[in-house]
Design a protein around this motif. Structure first.
Motif, mmCIF file in Angstrom:
data_model
loop_
_atom_site.group_PDB
_atom_site.id
_atom_site.type_symbol
_atom_site.label_atom_id
_atom_site.label_comp_id
_atom_site.label_asym_id
_atom_site.label_seq_id
_atom_site.Cartn_x
_atom_site.Cartn_y
_atom_site.Cartn_z
ATOM 1 N N HIS A 1 -5.641 8.467 4.393
ATOM 2 C CA HIS A 1 -4.478 7.564 3.805
ATOM 3 C C HIS A 1 -3.243 8.466 3.462
ATOM 4 C CE1 HIS A 1 -5.246 9.168 -0.190
ATOM 5 N NE2 HIS A 1 -6.152 9.353 0.177
ATOM 6 N N ASP A 2 -2.504 7.455 3.855
ATOM 7 C CA ASP A 2 -0.252 8.251 3.218
ATOM 8 C C ASP A 2 -0.835 9.076 3.208
ATOM 9 O OD1 ASP A 2 0.227 6.064 5.742
ATOM 10 O OD2 ASP A 2 1.007 4.952 4.406
ATOM 11 N N THR A 3 -1.295 8.469 1.706
ATOM 12 C CA THR A 3 -1.041 9.574 0.270
ATOM 13 C C THR A 3 -1.943 10.744 0.283
ATOM 14 O OG1 THR A 3 -2.465 8.804 -1.262
ATOM 15 C CG2 THR A 3 -0.214 7.907 -0.943
ATOM 16 N N ALA B 1 -11.234 9.646 -5.311
ATOM 17 C CA ALA B 1 -10.915 8.171 -5.681
ATOM 18 C C ALA B 1 -9.845 7.982 -6.142
ATOM 19 C CB ALA B 1 -12.161 7.842 -7.057
ATOM 20 N N THR B 2 -9.251 8.118 -5.261
ATOM 21 C CA THR B 2 -7.481 8.512 -5.340
ATOM 22 C C THR B 2 -7.446 6.489 -4.869
ATOM 23 O OG1 THR B 2 -6.815 10.288 -5.577
ATOM 24 C CG2 THR B 2 -4.927 9.031 -4.460
ATOM 25 N N LEU B 3 -7.999 6.862 -3.069
ATOM 26 C CA LEU B 3 -7.257 5.538 -2.124
ATOM 27 C C LEU B 3 -9.078 4.445 -2.826
ATOM 28 C CD1 LEU B 3 -6.660 4.517 0.463
ATOM 29 C CD2 LEU B 3 -9.122 4.666 1.319
ATOM 30 N N ILE B 4 -9.688 4.696 -2.949
ATOM 31 C CA ILE B 4 -10.645 3.602 -3.487
ATOM 32 C C ILE B 4 -11.700 3.736 -5.095
ATOM 33 C CG2 ILE B 4 -11.987 3.489 -1.638
ATOM 34 C CD1 ILE B 4 -11.478 0.681 -3.743
ATOM 35 N N ARG B 5 -11.730 3.252 -5.873
ATOM 36 C CA ARG B 5 -12.796 4.033 -7.266
ATOM 37 C C ARG B 5 -14.088 2.969 -6.590
ATOM 38 N NH1 ARG B 5 -11.489 6.944 -11.175
ATOM 39 N NH2 ARG B 5 -8.857 6.484 -11.948
ATOM 40 N N LYS B 6 -15.356 3.311 -6.165
ATOM 41 C CA LYS B 6 -16.580 2.906 -6.736
ATOM 42 C C LYS B 6 -17.866 4.223 -6.766
ATOM 43 C CE LYS B 6 -17.009 3.553 -0.900
ATOM 44 N NZ LYS B 6 -17.260 2.486 0.063
ATOM 45 N N ARG C 1 1.704 13.017 12.460
ATOM 46 C CA ARG C 1 0.827 14.026 11.403
ATOM 47 C C ARG C 1 -0.163 13.552 10.840
ATOM 48 N NH1 ARG C 1 4.953 17.506 6.550
ATOM 49 N NH2 ARG C 1 6.085 17.841 8.699
ATOM 50 N N LYS C 2 0.027 12.759 10.524
ATOM 51 C CA LYS C 2 -1.476 11.762 10.148
ATOM 52 C C LYS C 2 -2.975 11.730 11.538
ATOM 53 C CE LYS C 2 -0.549 11.114 6.182
ATOM 54 N NZ LYS C 2 -1.397 11.305 5.160
ATOM 55 N N GLN C 3 -1.876 11.648 12.283
ATOM 56 C CA GLN C 3 -2.831 11.633 13.701
ATOM 57 C C GLN C 3 -3.852 13.251 13.371
ATOM 58 O OE1 GLN C 3 -3.593 8.205 15.782
ATOM 59 N NE2 GLN C 3 -5.063 9.059 15.428
ATOM 60 N N LEU C 4 -2.481 13.329 13.427
ATOM 61 C CA LEU C 4 -2.980 15.455 14.281
ATOM 62 C C LEU C 4 -4.052 16.031 12.929
ATOM 63 C CD1 LEU C 4 0.386 16.682 14.940
ATOM 64 C CD2 LEU C 4 -1.872 15.600 16.497
#
Ligand code: B12
Ligand code: SF4
Length: 630
Positions: free
Chosen positions: A426-428, A393-398, A507-510
């Motif tokens: 996501h980035d982080t 839930a770091t990106l979004i809390r639901k 790197r994100k893409q890979l």
């Protein structure tokens, strides 16, 4: 920017309003012999994981719904062409029943907009005297209606009207046009005659161009946000749309007959059905709650059972996919549907023995429904696609967490329902973390362990109509190009990294490829044959096969992009992609669909006439002064 909401209490149509509109149109349809072609735009460059099978083997519900509505009100000469099945189709060459159609409609998602524009441009090659009325609609047009118009006098093309709503808006437009159409007049001529008169302004959910020049929009009038249909049982039956499908082909023209009923199941073995619409959550990257004006709309269990049964009896279809945003959104209403389906008998057997279906839900709501998951299984549910996004839930809390997600997955598995996680990278988020469940691979591993049968990993990407949309541009997060290659609309499918502040976006893409490779591979396929995760025979191994096929396409299409991202030559956008054409609301206020930066059009008072007057005096009125040629 999210779509604005209508005034509280005025978001929905009155009960029965769609039914009466359908009745009224049926009573006048026989006086108008209309031929209509509805095209579904599809960019084949988007074919890869995680949608590789569903994208072409499930005839889309949007065009089918529009086709059903046309057929239902009496316009049986209607054909639906899917670019998924007909890459070479050219509207300019189209003849239906031996003639140029009266109406050409096109439906598109944002990522298919290049094809959508190409289709409209091609339709505009037809001589203006014979040109069909061109109407654009669908998820692309709902948020960016200006994109189907041109303001360039050197490059005139464009739709006549963009529908930013659903069936009710289209049928209302047709009712107005047909009520003032002169004998033997083309529908487009009728449209040209009325569009400068203000009559269309009374139909919320339209954007049209006011101009005196063919194909060049001088200003766009936005009639505002549609009123939504609350009771989905009022919709025309989906069985109608299927009989209008154009068979797969490589020809530029249409075949003489639609796809026969006996072959529908072969090409579209899964039928997507609207069961509910809307979601109570408010994820800032998602346009769905605002589109639905925070309303939750449902069909009754009885109607759903009837739709499934008729689709089975007429076309043999036995697999269904609910076009829900969050099917478990409202416990009581969900239970009502599940109980009805669980009781339903089809040809002497329980419905669940005949049909298999799946839809989308959230972890939070699965747990809210945990006592009733067996009921869901009895109602025929065999797979649920779950918006897990990020287990921590770091990106979004639901309402999700590692424990809750694991519990939800285990409970589904126990009941014989395949959990299908949808993740958002996501980035982080790193690829792997030691001792913590934060990394992408850590989470994929956990999900597989607790029963995941398929995997979706998408990169968080700007979505039109979401709260975060503008900021991703103004903050410089969204790319213009990388390594000399421009970012094109089809790349906004969240499979490509096109918006990131990460120092090494390659790197994100890979990472996405690595996560898929971890999940879909020959070793796992072999294990799935002997120790499957799913109780459904061979479902796990089958998903592995589809996944491996999809992964080859994902690597083929996105590996080169990863290399470009690694080159470091990244140009960023700073402006929100708004309309260049001035826009206004009907009363001169800001247009509901205008993004910040859109030029404001001035309100020029016109001589507004009633439909009857407009028709009577059309010859000499200035309102209809439309030059037939460029
Ligand atoms: C099922 C679904 C899929 C299926 C589609 C399979 C298929 N072939 O049908 C799968 C899983 C493959 C899929 C994939 C993707 N999807 Co999807 N999907 C949906 C979902 C949940 C339901 C679609 C549906 O059937 N709706 C029911 C029909 C009846 O509604 P509709 O299409 O909007 O049509 C209505 C109106 O738009 C209008 N209309 C439509 N066409 C026309 C044409 C004319 C002329 C007129 C007048 C009106 C009109 O009238 C229709 C009847 O009410 C929607 C969300 C939703 N609830 O709609 C997202 C949605 C369509 N998907 C979306 C996205 C972004 C994607 C992906 C890019 C993945 C991603 N990043 O999320 C991929 C793209 C894959 C690809 N290559 O095309 C977005 C599109 C956003 C946009 N602005 O374009 C949506 C809207 C979800 C969202 N975020 O809001 N998806
Ligand atoms: S739970 Fe899903 S549908 Fe609901 S707002 Fe969040 S992303 Fe959108």
């Amino acid at each position: 920017m999210e779509l604005p909401r209508r005034n509280r209490g005025d978001e929905l149509l009155k009960p029965g309003e769609l039914l009466s509109l359908r009745r009224r149109l049926r009573s006048i349809a026989s006086r108008h012999d209309l031929a209509t072609v509805i095209a579904c735009a599809f960019d084949h460059r988007t074919r890869m994981l995680p949608f590789i099978y569903a994208d072409t083997r499930m005839a889309p519900a949007g065009v089918r719904a529009i086709g059903s509505a046309m057929f239902d009100v009496g316009f049986q000469k209607t054909r639906i062409v899917l670019q998924q099945w007909n890459r070479n189709f050219r509207p300019s060459q189209t003849r239906l029943d031996g003639r140029i159609p009266d109406i050409f409609m096109v439906s598109s998602m944002q990522i298919h907009s290049a094809e959508c524009r190409a289709l409209i441009r091609d339709a505009c090659r037809i001589d203006p005297v014979h040109r069909p009325l061109i109407i654009a609609g669908g998820p692309r047009t709902i948020y960016e209606p200006w994109d189907v118009f041109s303001d360039d006098p050197n490059d005139p093309w464009g739709a006549d009207a963009a529908v930013t709503g659903e069936e009710y808006v289209l049928l209302s437009l047709l009712e107005v046009l047909l009520s003032i159409r002169a004998n033997d007049e083309s529908l487009r001529t009728t449209f040209m005659r009325v569009r400068n008169s203000g009559i269309l302004d009374e139909i919320p959910g339209l954007v049209y161009a006011r101009t005196d020049r063919e194909g060049v929009a001088e200003e766009l009038v936005d009639t505002g946000i549609q009123r939504l249909l609350g009771d989905l049982d009022e919709l025309p039956h989906p069985v109608l749309g299927y009989q209008l499908l154009e068979p797969p082909s490589r020809k530029v023209m249409l075949g003489s007959q639609p796809l026969p009923a006996s072959r529908i199941r072969r090409y579209s073995p899964i039928a997507s059905l609207v069961l509910t619409l809307g979601c109570k959550f408010a994820c800032p990257y998602c346009p769905i709650p605002a589109y639905n004006q925070r309303q939750y709309r449902v069909k009754s269990g009885q109607r759903i059972a009837d739709e499934m049964t008729r689709l089975y009896k007429e076309y043999g279809v036995r697999g269904f996919f609910g076009a829900d945003d969050n099917f478990f959104n409202d416990r009581e209403r969900t239970l009502d549907i599940l109980e009805t389906l669980a009781r339903q008998r089809v040809d002497g057997s329980d419905l669940r023995h005949k049909f298999r279906w799946g839809t989308e839900v959230t972890v939070h709501d699965i747990l809210q429904m945990k006592e009733h998951l067996r009921k869901a299984r009895q109602a025929g549910i065999r797979a649920l696609w779950i918006g897990v996004e990020d287990m921590t839930a770091t990106l979004i809390r639901k309402g999700q967490s590692v424990d809750k997600t694991s519990e939800a997955f285990r409970r589904l598995q126990e009941c014989g329902i395949c959990p299908m996680p949808m993740m958002m990278h996501h980035d982080t988020q790193p690829l792997y973390t030691f001792g913590k469940p934060y990394g992408l691979i850590n989470q994929v591993r956990l999900l597989r362990k607790v029963g995941a049968t398929s995997l979706q990993v998408l990169m968080i990407t700007p979505a039109t109509g979401s709260k975060l949309y503008e900021e991703t541009f103004t903050s410089g997060m969204t790319y213009e190009s990388a390594g000399g290659r421009r970012v094109e609309p089809y790349m906004f499918d969240a499979n490509y990294v096109v918006a990131s502040k990460h120092a090494k976006p390659g790197r994100k893409q890979l990472n996405i490829m690595a996560a898929y490779l971890y999940f879909y591979n020959p070793l796992r396929f072999l294990i799935a044959l002997v120790r499957p995760k799913s109780k459904l025979y061979l479902a796990d191994a089958g998903m592995q096969l589809i996944g491996m096929w999809g992964l080859t396409q994902t690597i083929r299409r996105t590996f080169g992009w990863a290399l470009r991202l690694m080159s470091g030559d990244i140009q960023r956008k700073t402006e929100v992609p708004a309309s260049r054409i001035p826009m206004r609301g009907v009363d001169g206020t800001t247009a509901s669909h205008a993004l910040p930066g859109t030029p404001q059009a001035e309100l020029v008072q016109m001589n507004v006439k009633s439909p009857g007057e407009s028709h009577k005096h059309s010859e000499e009125s200035g309102v209809d002064a439309w030059p037939a040629q460029k």
